[in-house]
Design a protein around this motif. Structure first.
Motif, PDB file in Angstrom:
ATOM      1  N   ALA A   8     148.860  37.273 -93.119  1.00  0.00           N
ATOM      2  CA  ALA A   8     148.169  36.980 -91.785  1.00  0.00           C
ATOM      3  C   ALA A   8     149.147  37.056 -90.388  1.00  0.00           C
ATOM      4  N   ASP A   9     148.671  37.937 -89.675  1.00  0.00           N
ATOM      5  CA  ASP A   9     149.222  37.706 -88.251  1.00  0.00           C
ATOM      6  C   ASP A   9     148.886  36.765 -87.458  1.00  0.00           C
ATOM      7  N   LYS A  10     148.497  35.574 -87.753  1.00  0.00           N
ATOM      8  CA  LYS A  10     147.681  34.797 -86.917  1.00  0.00           C
ATOM      9  C   LYS A  10     148.132  34.202 -85.623  1.00  0.00           C
ATOM     10  N   ASP A  11     149.246  34.479 -85.334  1.00  0.00           N
ATOM     11  CA  ASP A  11     149.707  34.143 -83.986  1.00  0.00           C
ATOM     12  C   ASP A  11     149.619  35.237 -83.057  1.00  0.00           C
ATOM     13  N   LYS A  12     149.444  36.520 -83.609  1.00  0.00           N
ATOM     14  CA  LYS A  12     148.838  37.585 -82.505  1.00  0.00           C
ATOM     15  C   LYS A  12     147.897  37.389 -81.868  1.00  0.00           C
ATOM     16  N   ALA A  13     147.614  37.436 -80.669  1.00  0.00           N
ATOM     17  CA  ALA A  13     146.387  37.287 -79.965  1.00  0.00           C
ATOM     18  C   ALA A  13     145.659  38.403 -79.861  1.00  0.00           C
ATOM     19  N   LEU A  14     144.560  38.425 -79.891  1.00  0.00           N
ATOM     20  CA  LEU A  14     143.601  39.764 -80.137  1.00  0.00           C
ATOM     21  C   LEU A  14     143.010  40.149 -78.729  1.00  0.00           C
ATOM     22  N   ASN A  15     142.802  41.402 -78.592  1.00  0.00           N
ATOM     23  CA  ASN A  15     142.320  41.977 -77.356  1.00  0.00           C
ATOM     24  C   ASN A  15     140.745  42.578 -77.933  1.00  0.00           C
ATOM     25  N   LEU A  16     139.917  42.261 -77.551  1.00  0.00           N
ATOM     26  CA  LEU A  16     138.401  42.531 -78.034  1.00  0.00           C
ATOM     27  C   LEU A  16     137.696  43.446 -76.675  1.00  0.00           C
ATOM     28  N   THR A  17     137.089  44.484 -77.286  1.00  0.00           N
ATOM     29  CA  THR A  17     136.204  45.143 -76.380  1.00  0.00           C
ATOM     30  C   THR A  17     134.684  44.828 -76.670  1.00  0.00           C
ATOM     31  N   ASP A  77     137.430  42.391 -69.430  1.00  0.00           N
ATOM     32  CA  ASP A  77     138.359  42.116 -68.306  1.00  0.00           C
ATOM     33  C   ASP A  77     138.729  40.356 -68.222  1.00  0.00           C
ATOM     34  N   LEU A  78     137.988  39.782 -69.085  1.00  0.00           N
ATOM     35  CA  LEU A  78     138.321  38.152 -69.283  1.00  0.00           C
ATOM     36  C   LEU A  78     139.557  38.192 -69.966  1.00  0.00           C
ATOM     37  N   THR A  79     140.257  36.984 -69.423  1.00  0.00           N
ATOM     38  CA  THR A  79     141.671  36.639 -70.163  1.00  0.00           C
ATOM     39  C   THR A  79     141.275  34.947 -70.495  1.00  0.00           C
ATOM     40  N   PHE A  80     141.881  34.870 -71.608  1.00  0.00           N
ATOM     41  CA  PHE A  80     141.848  33.142 -72.124  1.00  0.00           C
ATOM     42  C   PHE A  80     143.276  32.719 -72.741  1.00  0.00           C
ATOM     43  N   ASP A  81     143.160  31.477 -72.604  1.00  0.00           N
ATOM     44  CA  ASP A  81     144.476  30.743 -73.126  1.00  0.00           C
ATOM     45  C   ASP A  81     145.048  30.793 -74.398  1.00  0.00           C
ATOM     46  N   GLU A  82     145.634  31.725 -74.986  1.00  0.00           N
ATOM     47  CA  GLU A  82     145.950  31.998 -76.298  1.00  0.00           C
ATOM     48  C   GLU A  82     146.607  30.580 -77.013  1.00  0.00           C
ATOM     49  N   ASP A  83     147.158  29.781 -76.196  1.00  0.00           N
ATOM     50  CA  ASP A  83     147.994  28.562 -76.660  1.00  0.00           C
ATOM     51  C   ASP A  83     147.395  27.421 -76.452  1.00  0.00           C
ATOM     52  N   HIS A  84     146.050  27.457 -76.141  1.00  0.00           N
ATOM     53  CA  HIS A  84     145.287  26.031 -75.851  1.00  0.00           C
ATOM     54  C   HIS A  84     145.506  25.118 -76.816  1.00  0.00           C
ATOM     55  N   GLN A  85     145.333  23.863 -76.418  1.00  0.00           N
ATOM     56  CA  GLN A  85     145.821  22.512 -77.243  1.00  0.00           C
ATOM     57  C   GLN A  85     144.700  22.387 -78.380  1.00  0.00           C
ATOM     58  N   LEU A  86     143.513  23.002 -78.023  1.00  0.00           N
ATOM     59  CA  LEU A  86     142.488  22.741 -79.186  1.00  0.00           C
ATOM     60  C   LEU A  86     142.622  23.527 -80.360  1.00  0.00           C
ATOM     61  N   ILE A  87     143.123  24.764 -79.850  1.00  0.00           N
ATOM     62  CA  ILE A  87     143.385  25.776 -80.903  1.00  0.00           C
ATOM     63  C   ILE A  87     144.511  25.362 -81.991  1.00  0.00           C
ATOM     64  N   GLN A  88     145.465  24.697 -81.318  1.00  0.00           N
ATOM     65  CA  GLN A  88     146.584  24.448 -82.133  1.00  0.00           C
ATOM     66  C   GLN A  88     146.242  23.256 -82.870  1.00  0.00           C
ATOM     67  N   LYS A  89     145.551  22.391 -82.435  1.00  0.00           N
ATOM     68  CA  LYS A  89     144.916  21.291 -83.235  1.00  0.00           C
ATOM     69  C   LYS A  89     144.062  21.502 -84.333  1.00  0.00           C
ATOM     70  N   LEU A  90     143.336  22.491 -84.187  1.00  0.00           N
ATOM     71  CA  LEU A  90     142.508  23.037 -85.473  1.00  0.00           C
ATOM     72  C   LEU A  90     143.179  23.880 -86.130  1.00  0.00           C
ATOM     73  N   LYS A  91     144.754  24.469 -86.043  1.00  0.00           N
ATOM     74  CA  LYS A  91     145.289  25.238 -87.124  1.00  0.00           C
ATOM     75  C   LYS A  91     145.786  23.911 -87.832  1.00  0.00           C
ATOM     76  N   GLN A  92     146.364  22.879 -87.050  1.00  0.00           N
ATOM     77  CA  GLN A  92     146.900  21.615 -88.074  1.00  0.00           C
ATOM     78  C   GLN A  92     145.884  21.174 -88.854  1.00  0.00           C
ATOM     79  N   LEU A  93     144.581  21.150 -88.470  1.00  0.00           N
ATOM     80  CA  LEU A  93     143.613  20.481 -89.249  1.00  0.00           C
ATOM     81  C   LEU A  93     143.308  21.290 -90.271  1.00  0.00           C
ATOM     82  N   ILE A  94     143.549  22.635 -90.133  1.00  0.00           N
ATOM     83  CA  ILE A  94     142.995  23.363 -91.376  1.00  0.00           C
ATOM     84  C   ILE A  94     144.365  23.540 -92.213  1.00  0.00           C
ATOM     85  N   SER A  95     145.570  23.415 -91.822  1.00  0.00           N
ATOM     86  CA  SER A  95     146.532  23.295 -92.719  1.00  0.00           C
ATOM     87  C   SER A  95     146.607  22.073 -93.684  1.00  0.00           C
TER      88      SER A  95
END
Length: 285
Positions: A123-132, A258-276
């Motif tokens: 998996a390339d989990k750290d790659k942030a996705l661009n969605l159409t 055309d919307l941009t998001f915080d790919e390093d948001h602390q809640l995303i990082q916390k969820l990654k830790q919880l899944i680990s």
């Protein structure tokens, strides 16, 4: 010389390049089939019973018999992983089941033919996705059952083609009533004010196994998860957005249109830790 890749076809081990199925194949002709995809971690299953239950539910919906018990299917998967040398790393496994029988929409056949494929997965989990934003809409649950993986995925193919044409990684799909649903391969969550939001199952999405794990973990941690029917404008106030499924686990999103998001948001990082942590516990079971 590369080692050949093997599959299991109706229980028989054969080289993938030499596998033969009849052209009079209801899965090929009509999409009269269902499937499931899962990730194995060094030969260990994560939430296997949920995957098997979904596959069995799909077979029941199609009025087909299930060709194995849960334990029999696990043994077949492990047999294939050993043959392909995939027990010491991560692997993607796809289970495909289609109805035996011939031409014609109407059939009395209920027997199943089946195939299992396995390949290495990284998996390339750290790659942030661009969605159409996909123009192709999700199939309404009043037309086809949406809690199982059915073999006819043409709407996903079309939406994925839209993503390719837009030079994006994936496409965000909507219901025919313009509610946010899912991407072609994953469920979606977004963050707003320390809370998680995600479309409800009423939004014609496939409720994935990883989606369920994330919701369960959030309940345990006291993180609010609000499920509902949301239109596109809801994302304008979102701080972060991520996709999830059993293969990628969690993958952040950088842009949706055309919307941009915080790919390093602390809640995303916390969820990654919880899944680990979740994997450390449940992969030992």
């Amino acid at each position: 010389m590369n080692k050949p890749s093997f599959i299991l076809l109706d229980g028989t081990l054969c080289e993938e390049s030499e596998a033969l199925v009849s052209p009079i194949n209801r899965g090929l002709m009509y999409g009269d089939s269902c499937f499931d995809t899962l990730r194995l971690y060094h030969g260990q299953f994560l939430q296997w019973e949920r995957h098997f239950a979904r596959l069995k539910e799909g077979l029941g919906y199609l009025r087909m018999g299930c060709p194995w018990s849960s334990s029999e299917l696990k043994k077949d998967i492990m047999k294939l992983l050993r043959e392909n040398g995939l027990t010491q790393g991560d692997a993607m496994v796809r289970l495909q089941v289609w109805r035996e029988g011939g031409r014609g929409y109407r059939t009395e056949a209920s027997g199943a033919r089946w195939m299992i494929q396995a390949s290495p997965y990284e998996a390339d989990k750290d790659k942030a996705l661009n969605l159409t934003i996909a123009e192709t809409r999700c199939i309404p649950s009043k037309s086809l059952k949406r809690t199982v993986k059915l073999g006819s995925g043409l709407n996903y193919v079309q939406a994925a083609a839209e993503a390719r044409d837009a030079n994006c990684d994936n496409a965000l799909m909507f219901t025919i009533d313009d509610y946010i649903s899912e991407t072609t391969t994953a469920n979606v969550f977004w963050v707003k004010g320390h809370r998680l939001f995600t479309p409800s199952v009423s939004c014609d999405l496939l409720p994935g196994v990883m989606r369920s794990i994330i919701i369960d973990l959030c309940k345990q941690e006291g993180i609010p998860v609000i499920q509902g029917e949301y239109q596109r404008d809801e994302l304008k106030e979102a701080e972060a957005l991520f996709c999830c499924n059993s293969l990628i686990e969690i993958q952040p999103v950088h842009t949706v249109g055309d919307l941009t998001f915080d790919e390093d948001h602390q809640l995303i990082q916390k969820l990654k830790q919880l899944i680990s942590g979740y994997k450390e516990i449940h992969l030992k079971e």
